[in-house]
Design an enzyme around this catalytic site. Structure first.
Site, PDB file in Angstrom:
ATOM      1  N   SER A 107       0.880  -1.148   0.091  1.00 34.56           N
ATOM      2  CA  SER A 107       0.015  -0.107   0.040  1.00 34.56           C
ATOM      3  C   SER A 107       0.750   1.122  -0.143  1.00 34.56           C
ATOM      4  CB  SER A 107      -0.897  -0.228   1.175  1.00 34.56           C
ATOM      5  OG  SER A 107      -2.156   0.906   0.974  1.00 34.56           O
ATOM      6  N   ASP A 144      -2.457   6.478  -4.045  1.00 32.03           N
ATOM      7  CA  ASP A 144      -1.249   5.801  -3.523  1.00 32.03           C
ATOM      8  C   ASP A 144      -0.770   4.547  -4.506  1.00 32.03           C
ATOM      9  OD1 ASP A 144      -3.397   4.078  -3.015  1.00 32.03           O
ATOM     10  OD2 ASP A 144      -2.568   3.436  -1.000  1.00 32.03           O
ATOM     11  N   ASP A 149      -0.941   1.389  -4.746  1.00 35.00           N
ATOM     12  CA  ASP A 149      -1.944   0.262  -5.378  1.00 35.00           C
ATOM     13  C   ASP A 149      -3.368   0.817  -5.672  1.00 35.00           C
ATOM     14  OD1 ASP A 149      -2.472   0.609  -2.474  1.00 35.00           O
ATOM     15  OD2 ASP A 149      -3.316  -1.208  -2.473  1.00 35.00           O
ATOM     16  N   ASP A 162      -5.731   2.558  -4.027  1.00 36.88           N
ATOM     17  CA  ASP A 162      -6.876   2.250  -3.293  1.00 36.88           C
ATOM     18  C   ASP A 162      -7.247   3.397  -2.200  1.00 36.88           C
ATOM     19  OD1 ASP A 162      -4.995   1.724  -1.253  1.00 36.88           O
ATOM     20  OD2 ASP A 162      -5.851  -0.059  -0.409  1.00 36.88           O
TER      21      ASP A 162
END
Length: 573
Positions: A146, A301, A303, A305
């Site tokens: 993340s 960010d 990834d 999400d």
């Protein structure tokens, strides 16, 4: 001196961890570093509902092909114990070794007779969540850490419902993982797996279906073009670059990109924390905006999400909105616009984490919309969507969000979706622009109607085994010696989510909490203020969530400042 057990583990890895040349060199270099050897082997990365997450490197306490292979073998055994012919979806972000770990997981699964659907290039977490149900998979794997710093990587695991694993599924998988040795896990040849079809690359049809599902969540799809909204976007060298720009293009948004942060790069060279929660992530974009003057600057960010936004004010300066502010504006915008259009179903529902602003609850109440509070972790929001879907009522779900910049509308995925968030933030900004105002003005209007809510999240880092013990001591001390007053405000009730009890400090009455146990300690204060303490589930940190409510921004900010002093005193002890 290293104890015998750790010394033996180190020697075993020196002997057997030979499939990755980088690990061989790292282990050799660590031979004269007892502290380094200890940190690599004193514990194992724990698999749970959040999967695995840790520093990349050699050892049982690191992310490497052996820790990934062991967990994947356990997952394969768990799936095979239930049925034959299982399948797993896999995707990955641009972090160091992400593609390596994704393909290694695919090789382990294929060797165990499990069909793999893997993306040909990196894709965001929400796409992985979508893939799981699109292909009817038993599980999903997303290789990502993340928004953590570059030295981290991770392994998020999803159930067949597209949510991150529930406690039950994670416990089942863990039981199988614990039976697996790090070495000797059988792997298939990746290219041969592709040839035979047990490993299959996903195609553009799946991705286009995902895009269509995102676009269906728009309230007014034509408004961005009408307003002439201009957006500057930074993917922070992550997975959002293509999907976010594709969605904004389909919404006819004028979008430029921050060039230094455009292309995937797991070293994240422009910011140590690729996280839209942090102002530093916006610095290059804000500098670029001095010449192009976009209405808003969006950031996602690695990834994709989580999404954040900076808004140009009347003086041409860019101000960052908090995750709570974005979520509350989304709540107001979605409910008010759908209500105006006659498209808001009766008994609609908004879901938020319990550490997220109660301002959203006041907004939901205005539109006779049910507010559901859940534990931190978007899988709990996903569970609420699933419950509605099982009753055929998924259209009642209007929005789910967390203060940590995670948002979702609709049931097409079961995790937070920054691609959706970028679209909805742009639509809200376009709506405001047509009315001659900005998102900053919109937020002030909400405060004027419901009161000024100010929030701040602070944290303290505690690394290693000693750090874990310190955080446990902090939580234990709070439970044993809960304060009567905080920052001059009376504590009205305490909610201990580990004990699942709420204590009214005025009457002494104790009631049950209808949520799973969690290490969260909530101190509710006078005037809708609160202080919440919890250890992070994904980082070696303990967090404090501060909430102040007052008539003016100045008063609310003063309360937040005092709450922050108290929280830091708790951490320092």
């Amino acid at each position: 001196m290293l104890n015998q057990e750790i010394f033996e583990k180190y020697n075993l890895w020196c002997e057997k961890a030979t499939d990755d040349p980088a690990l061989i060199e790292e282990l050799k270099a660590a031979s004269s570093d007892e502290d380094g050897v200890f940190d690599r082997f004193y514990t194992e990365l724990k698999f749970g509902t959040a999967g695995l997450r840790g520093v990349i490197g050699a050892g049982t306490n690191r992310m490497n092909i052996y820790t990934v292979g062991r967990v994947t073998k356990g997952l394969a055994d768990c799936i095979n114990s239930k049925r034959s012919g299982g399948s797993v979806a896999i995707s990955y972000d641009p972090r160091i070794n992400s593609e390596l770990f994704a393909k290694h997981a695919a090789r382990v699964l294929a060797a165990n007779g499990i069909k793999v659907y893997i993306t040909p290039v990196l894709e965001p977490t929400p796409v992985l969540s979508y893939m799981v149900r699109y292909y009817g998979c038993d599980a999903g794997i997303m290789i990502t850490a993340s928004h953590n710093p570059a030295q981290y990587n991770g392994y998020k695991c999803y159930g067949p419902d597209g949510c991150q694993m529930t406690d039950v599924y994670a416990d089942e998988t863990t039981a199988f993982v614990n039976k697996v040795d790090y070495f000797g896990v059988e792997v298939a040849d990746f290219d041969e797996g592709v040839k035979t079809g047990i490993i299959e690359y996903t195609d553009d049809v799946m991705l286009d279906n995902y895009y269509k599902k995102v676009l269906e969540r728009a309230i007014d799809p034509e408004i961005c073009e009408k307003s002439g909204l201009s957006v500057l976007y930074t993917p922070l060298n992550g997975t959002g670059n293509i999907p976010v720009r594709e969605i904004l293009s389909r919404m006819n948004v004028k979008c430029d990109v921050v060039r230094e942060q455009e292309m995937p790069d797991g070293n994240f060279p422009t910011t140590p924390y690729p996280n839209p929660e942090f102002p530093k992530a916006f610095e290059i974009g804000i500098e670029m905006a001095k010449t192009s003057s976009p209405d808003i600057i969006l950031a996602t960010d690695p990834d994709a999400d989580r999404a954040g936004v900076a808004v140009r004010d009347k003086n041409g300066q860019y101000k960052l909105l908090t995750g709570n502010e974005i979520g509350c504006m989304m709540t107001y915008y979605i409910l008010s616009r759908k209500s105006e259009m006659g498209k808001l179903p009766a008994n609609s529902m908004v879901v938020k984490s319990l550490v997220t602003s109660d301002l959203a609850a006041k907004i939901a109440e205005k539109y006779s919309c049910r507010m559901v509070n859940v534990l931190t972790g978007f899988k709990y929001i996903g569970e609420q969507i699933k419950l509605l879907e099982e009753k055929g009522n998924e259209e009642l779900f209007q929005l789910g969000f967390e203060e940590s910049y995670g948002y979702l509308s609709g049931s097409y995925v079961r995790d937070k979706d920054a691609v959706f968030a970028a679209m909805m933030i742009s639509e809200m900004a376009a709506y405001c622009k047509l009315l001659g105002k900005t998102l900053l003005d919109f937020m002030q209007e909400i405060y004027s109607e419901f009161g000024v809510f100010r929030h701040k999240t602070i944290s303290a880092s505690f690394d290693g085994e000693q750090g874990m013990n310190i955080m446990a001591d902090i939580m234990r001390s709070l439970r044993e010696n809960a304060p009567e007053k905080i920052a001059g405000l009376k504590v009205t009730s305490i909610a201990d989510h580990l004990e699942r009890k709420i204590t009214d400090k005025t009457t002494g009455a104790v009631s049950d909490i209808d949520l799973p146990p969690a290490d969260v300690f909530v101190m509710n204060l006078e005037n809708d203020c609160s202080l919440i303490i919890r250890p992070s589930g994904t980082e070696p940190k303990i967090k404090a969530y501060l909430t102040a409510c007052a008539k003016t921004l100045e008063q609310a900010d003063a309360i937040v400042e005092n709450l922050e002093k108290t929280a830091n005193e708790i951490f320092d002890k």
